[in-house]
Enzyme design. Structure first.
Site, PDB file in Angstrom:
ATOM      1  N   PRO A 213       0.703  -1.186   0.099  1.00 13.18           N
ATOM      2  CA  PRO A 213      -0.100   0.134  -0.003  1.00 13.18           C
ATOM      3  C   PRO A 213       1.023   1.414   0.275  1.00 13.18           C
ATOM      4  O   PRO A 213       0.063   2.358  -0.115  1.00 13.18           O
ATOM      5  CB  PRO A 213      -0.701   0.051   1.300  1.00 13.18           C
ATOM      6  CG  PRO A 213       0.191  -0.956   2.278  1.00 13.18           C
ATOM      7  CD  PRO A 213       0.728  -1.821   1.323  1.00 13.18           C
ATOM      8  N   GLY A 214       2.135   1.232   0.160  1.00 16.93           N
ATOM      9  CA  GLY A 214       2.784   2.263  -0.051  1.00 16.93           C
ATOM     10  C   GLY A 214       3.744   2.754   1.149  1.00 16.93           C
ATOM     11  O   GLY A 214       4.417   3.742   1.344  1.00 16.93           O
ATOM     12  N   GLY A 215       3.866   1.710   2.011  1.00 17.99           N
ATOM     13  CA  GLY A 215       5.080   1.874   3.254  1.00 17.99           C
ATOM     14  C   GLY A 215       6.463   2.568   2.743  1.00 17.99           C
ATOM     15  O   GLY A 215       7.033   3.460   3.269  1.00 17.99           O
TER      16      GLY A 215
ATOM     17  N   ASP B 146       3.140  -4.907 -14.052  1.00 26.56           N
ATOM     18  CA  ASP B 146       4.093  -6.098 -13.402  1.00 26.56           C
ATOM     19  C   ASP B 146       5.269  -5.527 -13.188  1.00 26.56           C
ATOM     20  O   ASP B 146       6.156  -4.754 -14.015  1.00 26.56           O
ATOM     21  CB  ASP B 146       4.091  -6.962 -14.555  1.00 26.56           C
ATOM     22  CG  ASP B 146       5.037  -8.198 -13.947  1.00 26.56           C
ATOM     23  OD1 ASP B 146       5.407  -8.362 -12.964  1.00 26.56           O
ATOM     24  OD2 ASP B 146       5.121  -9.122 -14.877  1.00 26.56           O
TER      25      ASP B 146
ATOM     26  N   ASP C 146       3.249  -1.189  -8.929  1.00 23.58           N
ATOM     27  CA  ASP C 146       2.442  -2.391  -8.344  1.00 23.58           C
ATOM     28  C   ASP C 146       1.230  -2.773  -9.256  1.00 23.58           C
ATOM     29  O   ASP C 146       0.548  -2.038  -9.958  1.00 23.58           O
ATOM     30  CB  ASP C 146       2.137  -2.011  -6.951  1.00 23.58           C
ATOM     31  CG  ASP C 146       1.997  -3.650  -6.100  1.00 23.58           C
ATOM     32  OD1 ASP C 146       1.016  -4.230  -6.579  1.00 23.58           O
ATOM     33  OD2 ASP C 146       2.401  -3.486  -5.046  1.00 23.58           O
TER      34      ASP C 146
ATOM     35  N   ASP D 148      10.193  -4.748  -2.497  1.00 21.95           N
ATOM     36  CA  ASP D 148       9.535  -5.551  -1.782  1.00 21.95           C
ATOM     37  C   ASP D 148       8.395  -6.486  -2.249  1.00 21.95           C
ATOM     38  O   ASP D 148       7.514  -7.021  -1.625  1.00 21.95           O
ATOM     39  CB  ASP D 148       8.880  -4.499  -0.615  1.00 21.95           C
ATOM     40  CG  ASP D 148       8.573  -5.330   0.828  1.00 21.95           C
ATOM     41  OD1 ASP D 148       9.415  -6.275   1.116  1.00 21.95           O
ATOM     42  OD2 ASP D 148       7.651  -4.758   1.491  1.00 21.95           O
TER      43      ASP D 148
ATOM     44  N   LYS E 185      11.710 -12.933  -0.039  1.00 25.24           N
ATOM     45  CA  LYS E 185      10.985 -13.466   0.472  1.00 25.24           C
ATOM     46  C   LYS E 185      10.977 -15.077   0.358  1.00 25.24           C
ATOM     47  O   LYS E 185      10.975 -15.403  -0.710  1.00 25.24           O
ATOM     48  CB  LYS E 185       9.448 -12.806   0.157  1.00 25.24           C
ATOM     49  CG  LYS E 185       9.423 -11.310   0.524  1.00 25.24           C
ATOM     50  CD  LYS E 185       8.186 -10.793  -0.125  1.00 25.24           C
ATOM     51  CE  LYS E 185       8.208  -9.256   0.251  1.00 25.24           C
ATOM     52  NZ  LYS E 185       7.634  -9.074   1.396  1.00 25.24           N
TER      53      LYS E 185
HETATM   54  C1  LIG Z   1       4.740  -7.093   0.864  1.00 22.33           C
HETATM   55  S1  LIG Z   1       3.584  -5.867  -0.295  1.00 22.33           S
HETATM   56  C2  LIG Z   1       4.697  -4.372  -0.236  1.00 22.33           C
HETATM   57  C3  LIG Z   1       4.536  -3.638   0.756  1.00 22.33           C
HETATM   58  C4  LIG Z   1       5.093  -2.400   0.636  1.00 22.33           C
HETATM   59  N1  LIG Z   1       6.614  -2.356   0.471  1.00 22.33           N
HETATM   60  C5  LIG Z   1       4.855  -1.286   1.635  1.00 22.33           C
HETATM   61  O1  LIG Z   1       5.680  -0.620   2.465  1.00 22.33           O
HETATM   62  O2  LIG Z   1       3.733  -0.916   2.023  1.00 22.33           O
HETATM   63  C6  LIG Z   1       4.001  -6.918  -1.704  1.00 22.33           C
HETATM   64  C7  LIG Z   1       3.461  -6.138  -3.107  1.00 22.33           C
HETATM   65  O3  LIG Z   1       4.068  -6.727  -3.895  1.00 22.33           O
HETATM   66  C8  LIG Z   1       2.927  -6.958  -5.041  1.00 22.33           C
HETATM   67  N2  LIG Z   1       3.343  -7.501  -6.293  1.00 22.33           N
HETATM   68  C9  LIG Z   1       3.356  -9.072  -6.275  1.00 22.33           C
HETATM   69  N3  LIG Z   1       3.865  -9.496  -7.393  1.00 22.33           N
HETATM   70  C10 LIG Z   1       3.791  -8.285  -8.028  1.00 22.33           C
HETATM   71  C11 LIG Z   1       4.193  -8.076  -9.606  1.00 22.33           C
HETATM   72  N4  LIG Z   1       4.523  -9.315 -10.311  1.00 22.33           N
HETATM   73  N5  LIG Z   1       4.345  -6.874  -9.959  1.00 22.33           N
HETATM   74  C12 LIG Z   1       4.003  -5.847  -9.253  1.00 22.33           C
HETATM   75  N6  LIG Z   1       3.440  -6.042  -8.044  1.00 22.33           N
HETATM   76  C13 LIG Z   1       3.603  -7.085  -7.373  1.00 22.33           C
HETATM   77  C14 LIG Z   1       1.834  -7.078  -4.400  1.00 22.33           C
HETATM   78  O4  LIG Z   1       0.627  -6.689  -4.998  1.00 22.33           O
HETATM   79  C15 LIG Z   1       1.854  -6.363  -3.024  1.00 22.33           C
HETATM   80  O5  LIG Z   1       1.390  -4.951  -2.894  1.00 22.33           O
END
Ligand SMILES: C[S@@+](CC[C@H](N)C(=O)[O-])C[C@H]1O[C@@H](n2cnc3c(N)ncnc32)[C@H](O)[C@@H]1O
Length: 300
Positions: free
Chosen positions: A182-184, A220, A200, A238, A267
């Site tokens: 969400p944008g942290g 993507d 994202d 992330d 991860k």
């Molecule tokens: C752990 S969250 C990120 C949290 C973020 N760093 C924060 O501080 O709020 C992981 C994110 O990766 C995104 N995601 C997963 N696979 C993706 C892809 N292939 N392309 C873009 N976003 C992707 C998910 O939608 C999710 O929002």
């Protein structure tokens, strides 16, 4: 003279540490709980909360004698609880403890001068150390948190990675934040005055999307290529994905010399493959941060 070093495995991930040690042919000479002691020159272990770089032995015939011998060796002490904890605690009570205060972001983290730590694997001997690869002998990092503005607690990982390396984006620097929702992380970067391209599949929290310097690309993260984005100051990721896929992406950015700095989360679902971790280690540092879960952080 005998050279000793040790690591403290992250409490919840001791199995990951063991797997990595086996992969790196590192055989501890002693182990208790999450403390692993080695002979020889220190090596980097990614699944470690901290490495004790130069461990010394000190006879502890009595609690008073041990405390008296330790006192002149350092100003402030931390105790790593392991075996003989009662006896070690009684020694610790006779030493000045290392104060623990929450850190304000951004601060370059450093071990306070005159700090040391000890533990006991044997009732008659203290193992102590003054040199560490982290700013705290037990790998602790506690921040004064911002629970109001940040949209998720994931920002703490980025805070920690930046404060550990003592470098963070300057105002106007160009950052790409992959898997930003969400944008942290974007919030951290934009709060520093950086220009951030957040990528994202899911939308950013509107409070973050409207911050000055933030732009958003829906799609993507793996299509965000250096060839289309050009050079950036910071590549942050992330994204939730298998580490092999992230490694390919990072290798591409490194080969193109397209980013000056990197902070990326690896991860793991299930067991972490040490060979993939080693792939990242060829490109930069891989650390288990105090704010990482079943994750590692790649920094370069
Ligand atoms: C752990 S969250 C990120 C949290 C973020 N760093 C924060 O501080 O709020 C992981 C994110 O990766 C995104 N995601 C997963 N696979 C993706 C892809 N292939 N392309 C873009 N976003 C992707 C998910 O939608 C999710 O929002």
């Amino acid at each position: 003279m005998e050279s000793l070093w040790a690591i403290l495995a992250p409490t919840e991930f001791v199995e990951e540490t063991r797997t990595e040690l086996k992969f790196k042919h590192l055989q501890p000479i002693a182990q208790a709980g999450n403390f692993f002691l080695f002979r020889g020159e220190p090596r980097h272990v990614a699944w470690a909360a901290v490495t004790w770089l130069e461990v010394k032995r000190l006879p502890a015939p009595s609690i008073g004698a041990a405390a008296k011998a330790l006192r002149p060796l350092a100003r402030r002490w931390a105790l790593l609880p392991s075996l003989h904890h009662r006896r070690a605690s009684l020694i610790f009570e006779q030493l000045r403890p290392l104060p623990q205060a929450p850190v304000e972001f951004p601060t370059a983290l450093a071990l306070p001068e005159g700090s040391a730590a000890f533990t006991m694997l044997d009732a008659q001997e203290v193992l102590w150390c003054r040199f560490f690869d982290r700013p705290d002998p037990l790998g602790r990092v506690e921040f004064s948190e911002d629970r109001e503005s940040a949209p998720s607690r994931a920002y703490l990982k980025l805070w920690e990675a930046l404060c550990l390396s003592g470098k963070w984006p300057a105002a106007g620097e160009r950052c790409v934040d992959l898997g930003a929702c969400p944008g942290g992380w974007t919030w951290v970067l934009a709060s520093l005055g950086a220009r951030v391209l957040a990528v994202d599949r899911a939308p950013l929290d509107p409070r973050i999307a409207t911050m000055p310097g933030v732009s958003f690309r829906k799609g993507d993260a793996f299509q965000a290529k250096p060839s289309s984005l050009g050079k950036v100051d910071w590549l942050c990721s992330d994204v939730i994905c298998v580490p092999e896929k992230l490694l390919e992406l990072v290798e591409e950015w490194v080969a193109a010399e397209a980013a000056l700095h990197y902070v990326c989360t690896l991860k793991f679902q299930g067991a972490a493959d040490p060979a993939v971790v080693a792939g990242f280690e060829r490109l930069g540092r891989v650390l288990h941060l105090a704010h990482n879960k079943h994750e590692l952080t790649f920094v370069r």
